[in-house]
Design an enzyme around this catalytic site. Structure first.
Site, PDB file in Angstrom:
ATOM      1  N   ILE A 193       1.886   4.952   5.910  1.00 52.60           N
ATOM      2  CA  ILE A 193       0.506   5.248   6.285  1.00 52.60           C
ATOM      3  C   ILE A 193       0.342   6.765   6.228  1.00 52.60           C
ATOM      4  O   ILE A 193       1.040   7.492   6.933  1.00 52.60           O
ATOM      5  CB  ILE A 193       0.192   4.727   7.706  1.00 52.60           C
ATOM      6  CG1 ILE A 193       0.565   3.244   7.836  1.00 52.60           C
ATOM      7  CG2 ILE A 193      -1.279   4.966   8.047  1.00 52.60           C
ATOM      8  CD1 ILE A 193       0.628   2.752   9.267  1.00 52.60           C
ATOM      9  N   ILE A 194      -0.568   7.203   5.380  1.00 53.20           N
ATOM     10  CA  ILE A 194      -0.812   8.640   5.207  1.00 53.20           C
ATOM     11  C   ILE A 194      -2.187   8.967   5.798  1.00 53.20           C
ATOM     12  O   ILE A 194      -3.173   8.282   5.498  1.00 53.20           O
ATOM     13  CB  ILE A 194      -0.735   9.031   3.722  1.00 53.20           C
ATOM     14  CG1 ILE A 194       0.672   8.713   3.173  1.00 53.20           C
ATOM     15  CG2 ILE A 194      -1.057  10.522   3.535  1.00 53.20           C
ATOM     16  CD1 ILE A 194       0.830   8.897   1.686  1.00 53.20           C
ATOM     17  N   GLU A 196      -9.141  11.140   6.264  1.00 54.35           N
ATOM     18  CA  GLU A 196     -10.170  11.904   6.972  1.00 54.35           C
ATOM     19  C   GLU A 196     -10.869  11.100   8.059  1.00 54.35           C
ATOM     20  O   GLU A 196     -11.764  11.614   8.726  1.00 54.35           O
ATOM     21  CB  GLU A 196     -11.199  12.412   5.959  1.00 54.35           C
ATOM     22  CG  GLU A 196     -10.604  13.394   4.966  1.00 54.35           C
ATOM     23  CD  GLU A 196     -11.615  13.876   3.949  1.00 54.35           C
ATOM     24  OE1 GLU A 196     -12.815  13.557   4.088  1.00 54.35           O
ATOM     25  OE2 GLU A 196     -11.201  14.570   3.016  1.00 54.35           O
ATOM     26  N   ARG A 221      10.586  11.755   3.257  1.00 51.45           N
ATOM     27  CA  ARG A 221      11.191  10.841   4.240  1.00 51.45           C
ATOM     28  C   ARG A 221      11.589   9.481   3.667  1.00 51.45           C
ATOM     29  O   ARG A 221      12.334   8.740   4.302  1.00 51.45           O
ATOM     30  CB  ARG A 221      10.205  10.629   5.394  1.00 51.45           C
ATOM     31  CG  ARG A 221      10.053  11.858   6.253  1.00 51.45           C
ATOM     32  CD  ARG A 221       8.802  11.799   7.119  1.00 51.45           C
ATOM     33  NE  ARG A 221       8.712  12.946   8.016  1.00 51.45           N
ATOM     34  CZ  ARG A 221       8.375  14.168   7.660  1.00 51.45           C
ATOM     35  NH1 ARG A 221       8.092  14.428   6.402  1.00 51.45           N
ATOM     36  NH2 ARG A 221       8.327  15.158   8.533  1.00 51.45           N
ATOM     37  N   PHE A 264       0.846  -1.190   0.000  1.00 49.17           N
ATOM     38  CA  PHE A 264       0.000   0.000   0.000  1.00 49.17           C
ATOM     39  C   PHE A 264       0.887   1.247   0.000  1.00 49.17           C
ATOM     40  O   PHE A 264       1.863   1.304   0.733  1.00 49.17           O
ATOM     41  CB  PHE A 264      -0.929  -0.007   1.223  1.00 49.17           C
ATOM     42  CG  PHE A 264      -2.095   0.917   1.090  1.00 49.17           C
ATOM     43  CD1 PHE A 264      -3.205   0.539   0.346  1.00 49.17           C
ATOM     44  CD2 PHE A 264      -2.072   2.161   1.673  1.00 49.17           C
ATOM     45  CE1 PHE A 264      -4.297   1.397   0.207  1.00 49.17           C
ATOM     46  CE2 PHE A 264      -3.140   3.026   1.538  1.00 49.17           C
ATOM     47  CZ  PHE A 264      -4.259   2.646   0.802  1.00 49.17           C
ATOM     48  N   HIS A 306      -9.254   5.623  10.663  1.00 46.30           N
ATOM     49  CA  HIS A 306      -8.505   4.493  10.137  1.00 46.30           C
ATOM     50  C   HIS A 306      -6.988   4.703  10.237  1.00 46.30           C
ATOM     51  O   HIS A 306      -6.243   3.767  10.512  1.00 46.30           O
ATOM     52  CB  HIS A 306      -8.912   4.239   8.676  1.00 46.30           C
ATOM     53  CG  HIS A 306      -8.361   2.984   8.102  1.00 46.30           C
ATOM     54  ND1 HIS A 306      -8.742   1.730   8.533  1.00 46.30           N
ATOM     55  CD2 HIS A 306      -7.444   2.779   7.128  1.00 46.30           C
ATOM     56  CE1 HIS A 306      -8.087   0.815   7.854  1.00 46.30           C
ATOM     57  NE2 HIS A 306      -7.293   1.422   6.995  1.00 46.30           N
TER      58      HIS A 306
END
Length: 154
Positions: A85-86, A89, A131, A26, A92
């Protein structure tokens, strides 16, 4: 030398190590770069490319179970967790970030095996891109240093 007497540079020799990497797919544009920079740094630290096992899983929540399977298989001096992991809204983000980190830590402690956690968590894609390369290199250095430290302590 032992403990504080031995410097960090002395522990960055990966020539005798076997390393496992678990990469979440992902956000793969980020995780592919994490993996490339991580593997390049491992080789630069002396780890033989043939001694690096690299597996892919769907996302960050699946990383700990793959790490656990590798730990149970044995033969690894250290493992590396890679993911991205971004924030979105919904809640989650927190769930995935917290549970993946908890799972990685649990595997490390349960198996007394160093795991460099480079599952990055960011607010947006721009932060992730900024990063991705350095965090991959950092993970490689942490894995090698901690593998050598635990060998000393063992």
């Amino acid at each position: 030398m032992f403990g504080a007497e031995k410097g960090k540079a002395d522990r960055l020799d990966g020539s005798e190590l076997v390393i496992g990497i678990v990469q979440a797919r992902f956000n793969e544009s980020i995780t592919n770069t994490l993996a490339e920079s991580c593997k390049a740094e491992l080789v630069a630290l002396g780890v033989d490319a043939k001694e690096i096992d690299h597996v892919l899983v769907p996302g960050a929540l699946e990383v700990p179970v793959a790490l656990q399977a590798m730990a149970e298989k044995g033969g690894y001096d250290a493992l590396i967790a890679l993911g991205c992991i971004i924030r979105g809204e919904t809640y989650h983000f927190e769930l995935v970030a917290n549970e993946s980190a908890s799972g990685v830590t649990r595997v490390s402690l349960d198996y007394q095996l160093p795991i460099a956690n480079a599952i990055i968590t960011t607010e947006n894609m721009e932060q992730a891109v900024a990063r991705q390369t350095e965090k991959g290199r950092d993970a490689a250095r942490v894995a090698v240093e901690m593998a050598n430290l635990l060998d000393e302590l063992g």
